[in-house]
Scaffold this motif. Structure first.
Motif, PDB file in Angstrom:
ATOM      1  N   UNK A   1       1.077  -1.343   0.112  1.00  0.00           N
ATOM      2  CA  UNK A   1       0.161  -0.116  -0.052  1.00  0.00           C
ATOM      3  C   UNK A   1       1.080   1.224   0.115  1.00  0.00           C
ATOM      4  N   UNK A   2       2.165   0.936   0.067  1.00  0.00           N
ATOM      5  CA  UNK A   2       3.115   2.134  -0.064  1.00  0.00           C
ATOM      6  C   UNK A   2       3.933   2.361  -1.208  1.00  0.00           C
ATOM      7  N   UNK A   3       4.992   3.085  -1.241  1.00  0.00           N
ATOM      8  CA  UNK A   3       5.773   2.778  -2.231  1.00  0.00           C
ATOM      9  C   UNK A   3       7.350   2.524  -1.550  1.00  0.00           C
ATOM     10  N   UNK A   4       8.160   2.362  -2.343  1.00  0.00           N
ATOM     11  CA  UNK A   4       9.584   1.823  -1.715  1.00  0.00           C
ATOM     12  C   UNK A   4      10.214   2.909  -0.742  1.00  0.00           C
ATOM     13  N   UNK A   5      10.247   4.373  -0.879  1.00  0.00           N
ATOM     14  CA  UNK A   5      10.530   5.329   0.224  1.00  0.00           C
ATOM     15  C   UNK A   5       9.911   5.369   1.307  1.00  0.00           C
ATOM     16  N   UNK A   6       8.725   5.384   1.108  1.00  0.00           N
ATOM     17  CA  UNK A   6       7.637   5.638   2.404  1.00  0.00           C
ATOM     18  C   UNK A   6       7.777   4.266   3.084  1.00  0.00           C
ATOM     19  N   UNK A   7       7.937   3.177   2.542  1.00  0.00           N
ATOM     20  CA  UNK A   7       8.046   1.937   3.293  1.00  0.00           C
ATOM     21  C   UNK A   7       9.282   1.884   4.120  1.00  0.00           C
TER      22      UNK A   7
ATOM     23  N   UNK B   1       6.339  13.543  -2.107  1.00  0.00           N
ATOM     24  CA  UNK B   1       5.731  12.271  -1.424  1.00  0.00           C
ATOM     25  C   UNK B   1       6.102  12.132   0.011  1.00  0.00           C
ATOM     26  N   UNK B   2       7.129  12.657   0.401  1.00  0.00           N
ATOM     27  CA  UNK B   2       7.422  12.206   1.840  1.00  0.00           C
ATOM     28  C   UNK B   2       7.360  13.610   2.789  1.00  0.00           C
ATOM     29  N   UNK B   3       7.321  14.906   2.041  1.00  0.00           N
ATOM     30  CA  UNK B   3       7.616  16.023   3.133  1.00  0.00           C
ATOM     31  C   UNK B   3       6.734  16.106   4.227  1.00  0.00           C
ATOM     32  N   UNK B   4       5.674  15.318   4.176  1.00  0.00           N
ATOM     33  CA  UNK B   4       4.657  15.536   5.427  1.00  0.00           C
ATOM     34  C   UNK B   4       5.238  14.425   6.728  1.00  0.00           C
ATOM     35  N   UNK B   5       6.009  13.432   6.400  1.00  0.00           N
ATOM     36  CA  UNK B   5       6.612  12.479   7.406  1.00  0.00           C
ATOM     37  C   UNK B   5       7.489  13.225   8.193  1.00  0.00           C
ATOM     38  N   UNK B   6       7.834  12.654   9.590  1.00  0.00           N
ATOM     39  CA  UNK B   6       8.771  13.408  10.462  1.00  0.00           C
ATOM     40  C   UNK B   6      10.280  13.037  10.322  1.00  0.00           C
ATOM     41  N   UNK B   7      10.562  13.435   9.015  1.00  0.00           N
ATOM     42  CA  UNK B   7      12.071  12.947   8.780  1.00  0.00           C
ATOM     43  C   UNK B   7      12.882  14.432   8.234  1.00  0.00           C
ATOM     44  N   UNK B   8      14.105  14.170   8.481  1.00  0.00           N
ATOM     45  CA  UNK B   8      14.954  15.359   7.962  1.00  0.00           C
ATOM     46  C   UNK B   8      15.181  15.034   6.496  1.00  0.00           C
TER      47      UNK B   8
END
Length: 207
Positions: free
Chosen positions: A32-38, A65-72
């Protein structure tokens, strides 16, 4: 990310152009994700203080695709030079922080079988301040990623610029390397055939 470990930062290398894939590998579906989100979700499920994602090629679309996630998110403007330059970009970011981590755990976005449990096993075997390197051991006696480096190696990691990642540091410092065996068959998704085969083994076949 409860029960955090001894101030370890996890770095996901995801800057490559995926030229053999025909499209950005990082955005290929994985369940249900993509490789980077996984990869990010697995990282966030491990006992680390911070997750850094190093981007380069296709920065804009992957960032969205990933800017909403809690990562730097760190941009490697020399991504064409390979994995070494992406590792150096992450270390450069860490060196500019007031508080540096005790170690850095390096992972790849294209190893979807790597679990939070394996990452935590590496972390549990790490003793800060002892110049340790905790490497993943493969069945062919190779050592590789995911791999955790004590902050003692930040200077050497910062000087990397080739496409061989940090293998040279592992080779030079074998006395300090502790190997952790895999409990699964890890695979790098280097080609579209690799990806389709692994996807079909884990999910409904791609059409």
């Amino acid at each position: 990310m409860s029960d955090k470990a001894s101030n370890i930062t996890l770095v996901i290398l995801a800057a490559g152009a995926s030229s053999r894939m025909g499209s950005p590998k990082q955005l290929l579906s994985w369940g249900n994700d993509n490789l980077i989100t996984h990869a990010i979700n697995n990282a966030l499920g491990s006992n680390v203080e911070e997750v850094i994602v190093v981007l380069g090629a296709n920065y804009d679309i992957i960032f969205q695709e990933i800017s909403h996630l809690p990562v730097t998110i760190v941009f490697n403007n020399q991504w064409e030079f390979g994995l070494g330059s992406s590792i150096a970009s992450a270390i450069d970011y860490l060196n500019n922080q007031e508080e540096k981590p005790n170690g850095v755990l390096i992972t790849l976005a294209d190893q979807p079988l790597v679990t939070s449990e394996h990452l935590n096993e590496l972390i549990l075997n790490f003793s800060p301040g002892t110049n340790q390197i905790i490497a993943t051991s493969y069945s062919n006696r190779k050592q590789g990623v995911p791999v955790l480096f004590d902050s003692h190696y930040f200077k050497a990691l910062l000087q990397l610029d080739g496409d061989f990642g940090a293998k040279s540091i592992l080779v030079k410092n074998q006395t300090f390397v502790k190997n952790i065996n895999l409990h699964f068959k890890n695979i790098d998704l280097d080609t579209l055939e690799d990806y389709k085969m692994l996807y079909d083994q884990n999910f409904k076949p791609l059409h």
